[in-house]
Design a protein around this motif. Structure first.
Motif, PDB file in Angstrom:
ATOM      1  N   TYR A 160     -14.880 -12.939  27.288  1.00  0.00           N
ATOM      2  CA  TYR A 160     -15.923 -12.093  26.701  1.00  0.00           C
ATOM      3  C   TYR A 160     -16.759 -12.763  25.616  1.00  0.00           C
ATOM      4  O   TYR A 160     -17.951 -12.467  25.511  1.00  0.00           O
ATOM      5  CB  TYR A 160     -15.288 -10.831  26.109  1.00  0.00           C
ATOM      6  CG  TYR A 160     -14.695  -9.903  27.143  1.00  0.00           C
ATOM      7  CD1 TYR A 160     -15.476  -8.951  27.777  1.00  0.00           C
ATOM      8  CD2 TYR A 160     -13.361 -10.008  27.505  1.00  0.00           C
ATOM      9  CE1 TYR A 160     -14.942  -8.103  28.736  1.00  0.00           C
ATOM     10  CE2 TYR A 160     -12.813  -9.167  28.463  1.00  0.00           C
ATOM     11  CZ  TYR A 160     -13.602  -8.218  29.082  1.00  0.00           C
ATOM     12  OH  TYR A 160     -13.073  -7.397  30.036  1.00  0.00           O
ATOM     13  N   CYS A 190     -12.320 -12.813  32.956  1.00  0.00           N
ATOM     14  CA  CYS A 190     -13.642 -12.193  32.832  1.00  0.00           C
ATOM     15  C   CYS A 190     -13.695 -10.809  33.468  1.00  0.00           C
ATOM     16  O   CYS A 190     -14.644 -10.053  33.244  1.00  0.00           O
ATOM     17  CB  CYS A 190     -14.704 -13.091  33.454  1.00  0.00           C
ATOM     18  SG  CYS A 190     -14.603 -13.210  35.252  1.00  0.00           S
ATOM     19  N   SER A 219     -23.388 -11.625  41.737  1.00  0.00           N
ATOM     20  CA  SER A 219     -23.585 -10.698  40.620  1.00  0.00           C
ATOM     21  C   SER A 219     -22.680  -9.495  40.797  1.00  0.00           C
ATOM     22  O   SER A 219     -22.291  -9.139  41.910  1.00  0.00           O
ATOM     23  CB  SER A 219     -25.042 -10.251  40.538  1.00  0.00           C
ATOM     24  OG  SER A 219     -25.412  -9.533  41.704  1.00  0.00           O
ATOM     25  N   VAL A 220     -22.332  -8.864  39.694  1.00  0.00           N
ATOM     26  CA  VAL A 220     -21.410  -7.736  39.724  1.00  0.00           C
ATOM     27  C   VAL A 220     -21.829  -6.743  38.652  1.00  0.00           C
ATOM     28  O   VAL A 220     -22.449  -7.097  37.647  1.00  0.00           O
ATOM     29  CB  VAL A 220     -19.958  -8.223  39.484  1.00  0.00           C
ATOM     30  CG1 VAL A 220     -19.817  -8.828  38.105  1.00  0.00           C
ATOM     31  CG2 VAL A 220     -18.951  -7.102  39.684  1.00  0.00           C
ATOM     32  N   SER A 221     -21.532  -5.494  38.877  1.00  0.00           N
ATOM     33  CA  SER A 221     -21.774  -4.451  37.875  1.00  0.00           C
ATOM     34  C   SER A 221     -20.519  -3.612  37.747  1.00  0.00           C
ATOM     35  O   SER A 221     -19.715  -3.540  38.667  1.00  0.00           O
ATOM     36  CB  SER A 221     -22.964  -3.574  38.276  1.00  0.00           C
ATOM     37  OG  SER A 221     -22.712  -2.933  39.519  1.00  0.00           O
ATOM     38  N   ASP A 273     -14.128  -5.239  38.503  1.00  0.00           N
ATOM     39  CA  ASP A 273     -15.314  -4.409  38.728  1.00  0.00           C
ATOM     40  C   ASP A 273     -15.701  -4.352  40.205  1.00  0.00           C
ATOM     41  O   ASP A 273     -15.979  -3.278  40.742  1.00  0.00           O
ATOM     42  CB  ASP A 273     -16.483  -4.954  37.904  1.00  0.00           C
ATOM     43  CG  ASP A 273     -16.400  -4.556  36.439  1.00  0.00           C
ATOM     44  OD1 ASP A 273     -15.824  -3.497  36.153  1.00  0.00           O
ATOM     45  OD2 ASP A 273     -16.909  -5.302  35.586  1.00  0.00           O
ATOM     46  N   ARG A 329     -18.834  -7.081  28.786  1.00  0.00           N
ATOM     47  CA  ARG A 329     -19.114  -8.503  28.664  1.00  0.00           C
ATOM     48  C   ARG A 329     -20.552  -8.736  28.203  1.00  0.00           C
ATOM     49  O   ARG A 329     -20.812  -9.573  27.330  1.00  0.00           O
ATOM     50  CB  ARG A 329     -18.839  -9.190  29.998  1.00  0.00           C
ATOM     51  CG  ARG A 329     -18.790 -10.700  29.913  1.00  0.00           C
ATOM     52  CD  ARG A 329     -18.098 -11.330  31.104  1.00  0.00           C
ATOM     53  NE  ARG A 329     -18.701 -10.955  32.369  1.00  0.00           N
ATOM     54  CZ  ARG A 329     -18.176 -10.109  33.242  1.00  0.00           C
ATOM     55  NH1 ARG A 329     -17.012  -9.514  32.974  1.00  0.00           N
ATOM     56  NH2 ARG A 329     -18.782  -9.828  34.379  1.00  0.00           N
ATOM     57  N   TRP A 330     -21.491  -7.988  28.755  1.00  0.00           N
ATOM     58  CA  TRP A 330     -22.884  -8.147  28.342  1.00  0.00           C
ATOM     59  C   TRP A 330     -23.113  -7.603  26.937  1.00  0.00           C
ATOM     60  O   TRP A 330     -23.980  -8.103  26.206  1.00  0.00           O
ATOM     61  CB  TRP A 330     -23.816  -7.476  29.351  1.00  0.00           C
ATOM     62  CG  TRP A 330     -24.193  -8.428  30.437  1.00  0.00           C
ATOM     63  CD1 TRP A 330     -23.703  -8.475  31.700  1.00  0.00           C
ATOM     64  CD2 TRP A 330     -25.128  -9.504  30.319  1.00  0.00           C
ATOM     65  NE1 TRP A 330     -24.273  -9.518  32.390  1.00  0.00           N
ATOM     66  CE2 TRP A 330     -25.153 -10.165  31.575  1.00  0.00           C
ATOM     67  CE3 TRP A 330     -25.942  -9.976  29.303  1.00  0.00           C
ATOM     68  CZ2 TRP A 330     -25.963 -11.275  31.820  1.00  0.00           C
ATOM     69  CZ3 TRP A 330     -26.744 -11.080  29.538  1.00  0.00           C
ATOM     70  CH2 TRP A 330     -26.748 -11.712  30.790  1.00  0.00           C
ATOM     71  N   TRP A 367     -27.883 -15.418  34.768  1.00  0.00           N
ATOM     72  CA  TRP A 367     -28.837 -14.305  34.855  1.00  0.00           C
ATOM     73  C   TRP A 367     -30.242 -14.861  35.120  1.00  0.00           C
ATOM     74  O   TRP A 367     -30.977 -14.335  35.966  1.00  0.00           O
ATOM     75  CB  TRP A 367     -28.823 -13.508  33.556  1.00  0.00           C
ATOM     76  CG  TRP A 367     -29.779 -12.357  33.553  1.00  0.00           C
ATOM     77  CD1 TRP A 367     -29.563 -11.100  34.038  1.00  0.00           C
ATOM     78  CD2 TRP A 367     -31.134 -12.372  33.051  1.00  0.00           C
ATOM     79  NE1 TRP A 367     -30.687 -10.320  33.861  1.00  0.00           N
ATOM     80  CE2 TRP A 367     -31.673 -11.074  33.257  1.00  0.00           C
ATOM     81  CE3 TRP A 367     -31.924 -13.334  32.451  1.00  0.00           C
ATOM     82  CZ2 TRP A 367     -32.962 -10.739  32.875  1.00  0.00           C
ATOM     83  CZ3 TRP A 367     -33.211 -13.001  32.070  1.00  0.00           C
ATOM     84  CH2 TRP A 367     -33.714 -11.720  32.288  1.00  0.00           C
ATOM     85  N   ALA A 389     -14.445  -9.813  36.359  1.00  0.00           N
ATOM     86  CA  ALA A 389     -15.460  -9.525  37.374  1.00  0.00           C
ATOM     87  C   ALA A 389     -14.813  -9.034  38.659  1.00  0.00           C
ATOM     88  O   ALA A 389     -15.361  -8.170  39.355  1.00  0.00           O
ATOM     89  CB  ALA A 389     -16.294 -10.778  37.641  1.00  0.00           C
ATOM     90  N   GLU A 411     -23.219 -16.883  31.359  1.00  0.00           N
ATOM     91  CA  GLU A 411     -23.744 -15.587  31.794  1.00  0.00           C
ATOM     92  C   GLU A 411     -25.272 -15.558  31.652  1.00  0.00           C
ATOM     93  O   GLU A 411     -25.980 -15.089  32.556  1.00  0.00           O
ATOM     94  CB  GLU A 411     -23.113 -14.460  30.965  1.00  0.00           C
ATOM     95  CG  GLU A 411     -21.684 -14.132  31.320  1.00  0.00           C
ATOM     96  CD  GLU A 411     -21.568 -13.384  32.630  1.00  0.00           C
ATOM     97  OE1 GLU A 411     -22.572 -12.826  33.096  1.00  0.00           O
ATOM     98  OE2 GLU A 411     -20.466 -13.351  33.197  1.00  0.00           O
ATOM     99  N   ASN A 466     -18.073  -5.418  33.143  1.00  0.00           N
ATOM    100  CA  ASN A 466     -19.298  -6.221  33.056  1.00  0.00           C
ATOM    101  C   ASN A 466     -20.202  -5.713  31.933  1.00  0.00           C
ATOM    102  O   ASN A 466     -20.857  -6.496  31.246  1.00  0.00           O
ATOM    103  CB  ASN A 466     -20.037  -6.180  34.390  1.00  0.00           C
ATOM    104  CG  ASN A 466     -21.273  -7.063  34.400  1.00  0.00           C
ATOM    105  OD1 ASN A 466     -21.195  -8.286  34.345  1.00  0.00           O
ATOM    106  ND2 ASN A 466     -22.441  -6.433  34.446  1.00  0.00           N
TER     107      ASN A 466
END
Length: 496
Positions: free
Chosen positions: A130, A310, A47-49, A315, A56-57, A143, A312, A139, A53
């Protein structure tokens, strides 16, 4: 013969065979045997923040609110977006389209294609990273997986351990939620073709029709399989976009890039150690950029077709740079020319407006403009004229020549309309039939029209086919006082 035997004795020995012999001397040639059918190694993405990100969310939420929400919107006492295949009507908010309006679908596909070309030429695989359904649902499924099975290390330990109660309930909970999401996705997809307020009670009562059952299960199974298991394999092996993206990239395209000049040589070190004094770059070789990658590549190896953009890795690398108190951007959006020529971010952005991008933009604006103008100027009804092939022409009372036609009038509005038919092209032409008629809202009606011309007109025109025009007038009423005319060409046949 001796030379041939010497050549055979000097052949490279496969690694598997060499392991049974004495250790090979330094520099000895060996070859490895690689199976083409080996099972792909599972990727446990961490997982990444971070800023990317979050974007993307945001796209995940936007796309899914649109997809899941549109079937529930009402418009003029009906579903706002409904593709009614049985009635051959396609409702998109205030638009009522017929199969004859296929040109609009072609225009939408062209707009999508050129938008894809434009975005890719500017900043690489933005769609893939995205908004692609494969990325979005992966994604969502990842999750769910993290909620029940933990992050990367916890999932790896769980899969490596025995099948105990802990593993069983976590895996079962993951699968249950995955299947529920997949089935709801399948039902929503079918809900664009069957009114969803009718579909849902039928689904809970297990009384769906055969095609509705098939497509719900098929689309749900595809979602469950692609997002839950195949994941990166869809992007790497099944999706054609990764294969032809190089045709849309150039050295001024912004792509996810690793700054090798700044990062290499790589090596671990303490935060208090001066990396330059030890001859090291900014990369601490933590491997997190590989661990967060959903396709399992190492971005430090350069541009690869498996990279879906992406971000990731950007980030997670920025987070490491913050902890090490190094400047951000060791992995960043950059162009190949920018990296090679040490361009600033502003200089790289200036190259966005290069000829390729300008051409794509101009074409896209022309197509969008033509599409919007066509919709704005679209007639509120359509007319098709079909000749009666059973009787091209016949002589009736008083020597008149008669041709039969079938007119289909399709009302593209959501209120009943009244129409009148006129014809012109030959002198003295008269209509024998029903020149005025009503058509229900968003309905279609076939009307039989007989056209007659007097014998003297037929004699003057001569035998053969003669061009005529049908004019269908929409008569004004209290709801819409304007009058609209649609015209269609046809032919009138005079027999020999």
């Amino acid at each position: 013969m001796s030379q041939a035997r010497a050549d055979l004795d000097n052949r490279p020995v496969p690694a598997s065979a060499a392991s049974d012999e004495a250790p090979a001397t330094a520099g000895a040639a060996t070859e490895a045997v690689v199976s083409l059918y080996v099972k792909s190694k599972r990727i446990y993405a961490r997982s990444v923040s971070g800023w990317f990100n979050g974007w993307r969310w945001a796209l995940v939420w936007i796309t899914q609110l649109v997809f899941y929400g549109l079937p529930w919107l009402d418009w003029n006492a009906r579903q706002a977006v409904l593709f009614d295949l049985g009635a051959r009507r396609f409702y998109i908010f205030g638009l009522v389209l017929y199969p004859q309006d296929l040109i609009y679908l072609s225009a939408l596909l062209m707009i999508s294609a050129y938008a894809l070309f434009l975005f890719t030429a500017v900043a690489g695989r933005l769609w893939c990273g995205y908004a692609c359904p494969q990325t979005v649902y992966t994604e969502i499924f990842m999750w769910v997986e993290r909620r029940f099975e933990g992050d990367r290390n916890a999932r790896m330990r769980l899969d490596a351990g025995p099948w105990n109660f802990q593993r069983l309930w976590r895996k079962s909970a993951t699968q249950t939620v995955w299947i529920l999401i997949a089935l709801w996705t399948g039902l929503t997809f079918v809900g664009y073709f069957t009114p969803i307020r009718e579909l849902l009670p039928s689904a809970f009562a297990f009384s769906l029709g055969p095609w509705e059952t098939f497509w719900t299960l098929f689309y749900g199974f595809a979602t469950w399989g692609n997002a839950g298991y195949m994941r990166e394999q869809v992007c790497k092996y099944m999706c054609p976009y990764a294969r032809f993206q190089s045709a849309m990239f150039d050295k001024d395209t912004l792509i996810v890039s690793y700054d090798a000049e700044r990062g290499d040589p790589r090596g671990t070190r303490s935060r208090k150690v001066d990396a330059r004094s030890q001859g090291l770059g900014d990369c601490i070789d933590c491997g997190l950029c590989v661990q967060v990658c959903p396709t399992g590549i190492d971005i430090r190896d350069g541009l690869q077709y498996e990279c879906i953009g992406c971000t990731a890795c950007i980030d997670v690398c920025n987070g490491v740079m913050d902890k090490m108190k190094y400047p951000r951007g060791l992995i960043r959006y950059a162009t190949q020319n920018g990296m090679a020529q040490h361009q600033t971010r502003g200089q790289m952005l200036q190259r966005v407006f290069r000829p390729r991008v300008l051409v794509y933009t101009a074409i896209l604006f022309v197509i969008v403009g033509a599409f919007a103008a066509s919709l704005a100027l679209r007639h509120p009804f359509r007319v098709d004229v079909v000749r009666d092939r059973a009787s091209l022409a016949r002589i009736v009372d008083d020597g008149y020549i008669e041709n039969l036609y079938r007119l289909q009038v399709m009302n593209a509005t959501e209120s009943p309309q009244r129409y009148r038919v006129r014809a012109e092209g030959l002198a003295g032409m008269v209509i024998d039939g029903q020149p005025e008629f009503d058509v229900d809202s968003a309905g279609a009606r076939w009307v039989t029209i007989a056209l007659r011309v007097p014998p003297q007109t037929a004699t003057q025109a001569g035998p053969g086919a003669h061009t005529i025009q049908f004019h269908v007038d929409r008569l004004p009423d209290a709801r819409d006082p304007s009058s609209v005319v649609a015209s269609e060409n046809s032919t009138f046949v005079v027999p020999r």
